[in-house]
Design an enzyme around this catalytic site. Structure first.
Site, PDB file in Angstrom:
ATOM      1  CB  SER A 151      -3.376  -4.762  -6.584  1.00 21.02           C
ATOM      2  OG  SER A 151      -3.993  -5.181  -7.693  1.00 21.02           O
ATOM      3  CE  LYS A 178      -2.387   0.877  -7.391  1.00 24.81           C
ATOM      4  NZ  LYS A 178      -3.098  -0.542  -6.726  1.00 24.81           N
ATOM      5  CB  SER A 209      -3.251  -2.888 -10.125  1.00 32.33           C
ATOM      6  OG  SER A 209      -3.547  -2.455  -8.642  1.00 32.33           O
TER       7      SER A 209
END
Ligand code: GLN
Length: 490
Positions: free
Chosen positions: A182, A78, A158
């Site tokens: 997330s 990420k 997210s």
């Protein structure tokens, strides 16, 4: 697309160790898959050369008998984790051109365990969001489509790029971060497994901070065992993060013996919320039946402060964010927009560098921390947070784990809910309470909605009982037999 990309991380690990294929072959197949899936916008930065060099180094280590727990496994990271000399954006314009001089502890742990980096995945700006639509680099498309429709759907957020990359077989696993859901919510939307460990299990050092008392890194994979293997490679005490806990990292796979007889599973009545689609309740009921059939005992429990969790979170998280994001000032790194004075330069940089959702959080955070409102909002939220944590403590005197749905809906359309922040925040209704309490949680795909989209079940556990969660999750995974493939690769 090569078959190698359809292996689970566990199968790839075993195949590599038997010599069925090399890390180079496995990585090459994934580099091609990443290219083939560019239309999803799951990656902000692809690092194919780094991946192939890493794979060659891995093959060399293996030939010398030095294989780590993730030896030769291609992973995506990420883009909230700092990676040395590789662009790190947090999905924000304000970090333009930022190439950290250091590596986050979690990603460093993964490379030390032998893993290979494919690239950096897209995310909501500063991890604020539930749709991946707030990224400066554009939204990510979910690899799944509703049956009979070609309308693009969000992957959740997210960690949407990580979830989409794993679901689309571009990566065997990916890191996510979870502040209020997330990891778990995008995992549910994309039909993959996502685990948020106990707060303090993985180091936060080198992860761009959102809300420091909540942020936690975790694995996103296609199988539960994969998550166990990857978490072992990520977790550990880190003296550079004072909230990282100094307790040994167990071999999580060893706990996964399939035996849940006599285990007590809490079913919290507050998670039955009016207006939740019937299919969410159906999949929850199905999970209950599967665990009962495996010999576990269901126990009705109450977590009475659940209804205060979302408003509490949306005070605590923005408060911490407003403080954490004060450092982006155009002086030391990232974007700088010139102004006539220093103050004007700050204003212009922050005005252009942050997107609308980030600005909303900074404003809310600054407001709830302001002199006149601190006690009314921030301190009150902190007290309610303690009550929420106490609810769980009381429940865990009676049960070993808690079973709930992960999210109140399946994936929604790209662009939906964008004009209604409260509707967007409701996505986190089932994930936020455990975040506030610092507890571990895992989401796994458990079934399909009427229109063919994945639905997730969430298991919550006691502090540092990730092994128990993984064991129960594997029992659910075996019963669910979830083998549907997203349209993009089927
Ligand atoms: N969706 C939640 C938010 O917008 C959670 C985000 C996260 O866990 N990083 O804050």
């Amino acid at each position: 697309m090569s078959k190698l990309t359809h292996l689970t991380l566990t199968e790839a690990r075993d195949g590599l160790s038997k010599g069925d294929f090399s890390a180079r072959e496995l990585t090459q197949a994934h580099v091609e898959a990443v290219e083939a899936c560019r239309s999803l916008n799951a990656f902000i930065t692809e690092t194919p050369d780094k991946a192939l060099d890493g794979a060659d180094a891995s093959d060399k280590r293996r030939s010398k008998g030095e294989a780590g727990v993730l030896e030769g496994i291609p992973l995506a990271i990420k883009d909230l984790f700092c990676t040395q000399d590789v662009l790190t954006t947090a999905g924000s314009h304000i970090l333009d051109g930022f190439q950290p001089q250091y590596e986050s502890t979690v990603s460093a742990n993964l490379w030390a365990a032998g893993a290979v980096m494919l690239g950096k995945t897209n995310l909501d700006e500063f991890a604020m969001g539930s749709s991946n639509m707030t990224s400066y680099y554009g939204g990510v498309e979910n690899p799944w489509r509703r049956e009979g429709s070609n309308a693009p759907l969000v992957p959740g957020g997210s960690s949407g790029g990580s979830a989409a990359a794993v679901a689309a077989r571009c990566a065997m696993g990916a890191t996510g971060t979870d502040t209020g859901g997330s990891i778990r919510q995008p995992a549910a939307f994309c039909g993959v497994v996502g685990m948020k460990p106990t707060y303090g299990r993985c180091s936060r050092w080198g992860i761009v901070a959102f809300a420091s008392s909540l942020d936690q890194a975790g694995p996103m994979t296609r199988g539960v065992r994969d998550a166990a293997i990857m978490l072992r490679g990520m977790a550990g005490h880190d003296p550079k993060d004072s909230t990282s806990v100094d307790t040994p990292v167990p071999d999580y796979e060893a706990a996964m013996n399939g035996d849940v007889r006599g285990l007590k599973v809490g079913i919290p009545k507050e998670y039955r919320i009016d207006g939740t689609p019937a299919e969410i309740d159906t999949v929850w009921q199905q999970g209950i039946e599967w665990l009962k059939a495996a010999g576990a005992e269901m126990v009705d429990i109450s977590l009475p402060h659940t209804k205060y969790a979302l408003p509490t979170y949306y005070i605590v998280a923005p408060a911490e964010a407003s403080s954490n994001l004060a450092r982006y000032d155009g002086v030391r790194y990232g974007l700088r927009v010139q102004g006539d004075t220093l103050d004007e330069m700050y204003e212009a940089t922050r005005g252009e560098g942050f997107g609308a959702e980030v600005k909303r959080r900074i404003l809310i955070g600054a407001y709830v921390l302001s002199a006149g409102y601190y006690d009314a909002y921030y301190n009150k939220a902190r007290r309610i947070r303690t009550l929420i944590a106490n609810d769980f403590k009381a429940a865990y005197e009676k049960v070993d784990v808690v079973l709930t749905p992960t999210a109140p809906s399946a994936a929604f359309g790209m662009g939906d809910k964008m004009d209604d922040p409260v509707a967007m925040y409701l996505n986190d209704v089932f994930t936020v309470p455990a975040s506030l309490a610092g507890l571990p949680g895992i989401s796994l795909p458990a079934g399909l909605s009427a229109d063919g989209l994945p639905l997730g079940l969430q298991l919550l556990g006691q502090p540092f009982e990730e092994g128990t969660l993984l064991k129960v999750a594997e029992v659910l995974e075996t019963a669910a037999e979830f083998d549907a493939l997203p349209q993009i690769i089927s």
